[in-house]
Motif scaffolding. Sequence first.
Motif, PDB file in Angstrom:
ATOM      1  N   SER A   1      -5.689 -49.634 -19.274  1.00 47.37           N
ATOM      2  CA  SER A   1      -4.509 -48.924 -19.763  1.00 47.37           C
ATOM      3  C   SER A   1      -3.794 -48.225 -18.624  1.00 47.37           C
ATOM      4  O   SER A   1      -4.347 -48.001 -17.538  1.00 47.37           O
ATOM      5  CB  SER A   1      -4.920 -47.907 -20.842  1.00 47.37           C
ATOM      6  OG  SER A   1      -5.736 -46.905 -20.270  1.00 47.37           O
TER       7      SER A   1
ATOM      8  N   LEU B   1      -8.894 -46.103 -20.241  1.00 51.19           N
ATOM      9  CA  LEU B   1      -9.311 -47.026 -21.292  1.00 51.19           C
ATOM     10  C   LEU B   1      -9.357 -48.435 -20.726  1.00 51.19           C
ATOM     11  O   LEU B   1      -8.366 -48.931 -20.186  1.00 51.19           O
ATOM     12  CB  LEU B   1      -8.344 -46.975 -22.478  1.00 51.19           C
ATOM     13  CG  LEU B   1      -8.670 -47.912 -23.637  1.00 51.19           C
ATOM     14  CD1 LEU B   1     -10.026 -47.573 -24.246  1.00 51.19           C
ATOM     15  CD2 LEU B   1      -7.579 -47.847 -24.695  1.00 51.19           C
TER      16      LEU B   1
ATOM     17  N   SER C   1     -14.083 -46.453 -23.151  1.00 53.65           N
ATOM     18  CA  SER C   1     -13.170 -45.315 -23.007  1.00 53.65           C
ATOM     19  C   SER C   1     -13.806 -44.220 -22.154  1.00 53.65           C
ATOM     20  O   SER C   1     -14.919 -43.761 -22.438  1.00 53.65           O
ATOM     21  CB  SER C   1     -12.807 -44.758 -24.385  1.00 53.65           C
ATOM     22  OG  SER C   1     -11.989 -43.632 -24.280  1.00 53.65           O
TER      23      SER C   1
ATOM     24  N   SER D   1     -10.582 -52.471 -21.584  1.00 56.40           N
ATOM     25  CA  SER D   1     -10.867 -53.380 -22.696  1.00 56.40           C
ATOM     26  C   SER D   1     -11.197 -54.762 -22.144  1.00 56.40           C
ATOM     27  O   SER D   1     -10.592 -55.225 -21.177  1.00 56.40           O
ATOM     28  CB  SER D   1      -9.689 -53.454 -23.664  1.00 56.40           C
ATOM     29  OG  SER D   1      -8.535 -53.937 -23.009  1.00 56.40           O
TER      30      SER D   1
ATOM     31  N   ASN E   1     -14.041 -52.288 -26.206  1.00 56.95           N
ATOM     32  CA  ASN E   1     -13.372 -51.166 -25.569  1.00 56.95           C
ATOM     33  C   ASN E   1     -14.369 -50.285 -24.845  1.00 56.95           C
ATOM     34  O   ASN E   1     -15.507 -50.114 -25.283  1.00 56.95           O
ATOM     35  CB  ASN E   1     -12.609 -50.328 -26.592  1.00 56.95           C
ATOM     36  CG  ASN E   1     -11.455 -51.106 -27.212  1.00 56.95           C
ATOM     37  OD1 ASN E   1     -10.813 -51.907 -26.543  1.00 56.95           O
ATOM     38  ND2 ASN E   1     -11.199 -50.872 -28.496  1.00 56.95           N
TER      39      ASN E   1
END
Length: 636
Positions: A218, A223, A161, A225, A159
Amino acid sequence: EAGFAVTAISRTPGVTYNESFDLQCIIKPHYPSWVPVSVTWRFQPAGSTEFHDLVTFTRDGGVQWGDRYAGFRTRTAIEKVESSNNVRLSISRASDTEAGKYQCVAELWRKNYNSSWTRLADRTSNLLEIRVLRPVTKLQVSKSKRSITLVENRPIPLNCSVKSQTSPDSHFAVLWYVHKPSDADGKLILKTTHSSAFEYGTYAEEEGLRGRLQFERSASGGLFSLTVQRAEVRDSGSYYCHVEEWLLSPNHAWYKLAEEVSGRTEVTVKQPDNRLKVNQTHKNITVLENQWVTLECQVSSRTSPSSQLSVEWYVWRPGHPEKEAVAQLSRQSTLRYGDLAVLGDLRSRLHLESPSPGLYLLSIQNATVRDSGAYDCRVEEWLLDPSDRWYKRAEDLSGLITLTVKQPDPTLQVDTATANLTVQEKESFPLDCSILSRSSPESHFAVTWYNLRAKEAGGRTEEEEEEEEEEREAVLSVGPDAVFSPEAGRWEGRLRFQRLSAVLFRLTVLQAGGADTGNYSCRVEEWLADPNGVWYRLAEEESGTVAVHVQDAGSTLQSVICSNDALFYFVFFYPFPIFGILIITILLVRFKSRNSSKNSEGKNGVPLLWIKEPHLNYSPTCLEPPVLSIHPGTID
């Protein structure tokens, strides 16, 4: 033109992208509006050494734009104050192209009587440097660190962020790196540009990761990933992301405002824990030759239900310093024989099967003594890695199985009872050889009949005569393969062999003669075939003797009795004591009777009876039978 001067001023020498700034060109003295004055704004871009005309406010009140900076027209406003001839230049949505040095040039004109113009004076203002600054970044990327330990073939979740950004319109480029202990710097795995284009890095190309990478963003946009599917052990390392924040400039060009590196995720990919376990129980197995024996190899647990197993059997044989390979069942279920099985006859007698998962049986057909030894199995467990390559994860050994193959215990028994047989000359007599018990139903027998005759004493010492009193002559021999030995000279043509049953053999001697008199016996050899078809002698036994007497055609009772010791003693020896006791008893009785008679004779005048002793006539030879006669007495 006296006192004619120009000054350039600005209240915002430093502006940020998309902000506005004003430039003023102040002319002194303040001429009335009817005095013709022209004002030109000149611009030197940052990094350049040349000035170019930006825009001119002409003497007749018109506006003339320069050729090089046509783009200014859409974002620039120019205004002249009528009362003072001051000219203000306003620029909106500032960008890098507006950064540089500005100055204004004012010209004082006079109109001649012939309508021509004469420039009376010109003045150049000071330089104004305008700095257009990019926005102050507010980019923040998560710096948290974490560790992940997982088993291969599982996905690696990574991840990245973005905690804060400079503008809601910010776009991000994300670069994913992995750092290995053996590398000085991280290697690029994947790059997603601010326009959402994908670019694979050198590491992904070298390690073949393209088919295993999955990138997601996202809905909120902050975000990111990256998932590495079907993790391998070599995927272990330190992963991090590099975030670039991009904004759209007023000129509609994307520029990178800032960049920041995230915290690291330590990823450890390991092979599955070894759970392979093979039964370690030691066993002892004893079987007879020619029997089947089954050796078991039981896998009690394994690392993965989808793993493949290979099983190899070994044996330590007595007298051999190292173990030898017997057979191997590969993970593709291919059977390979070891040197022991290839060189010997074992290959044709092996049977390997797996009736259920984890259970492997090695069967040896028709076991031989040479098959004895300590057997064990080695099990290898193979797993499929994410790259579809098989690798050996574990191996384990079973307990020893001590196999003892022995020959059957000999239980051969032959009838040892003795017998007497009297036959007439020219008749035939049978010699039976009866087997009471045998070691195996598969046994074959070799039978040999012997004739035992007393040897002649001539030319031998007394010691030799004591050691060997009988001469042993083979009459007939029948091998386990039913092959007959040649008949001896005097037996030729007079022998008949019969196998009445599996355990009863009969030899009949035809045309018996006096020379055939003697003791006969048979010797039985029990033979068994090993699994290779080689016959071996297991046991041998001797039967009891059969005493055979062959009578001449004119023989009398005397010759029969003399020729048979038992009959001779029964007829001539045993009756003497009996008769002696009987005679003594009669004499005693008669003696008492005589005494009694004498007493009676004195009274009555009756004569007494006198008995003489019996007369025994005995011949010490066997030529004549003993003669027993009792003579009557006389009366005195």
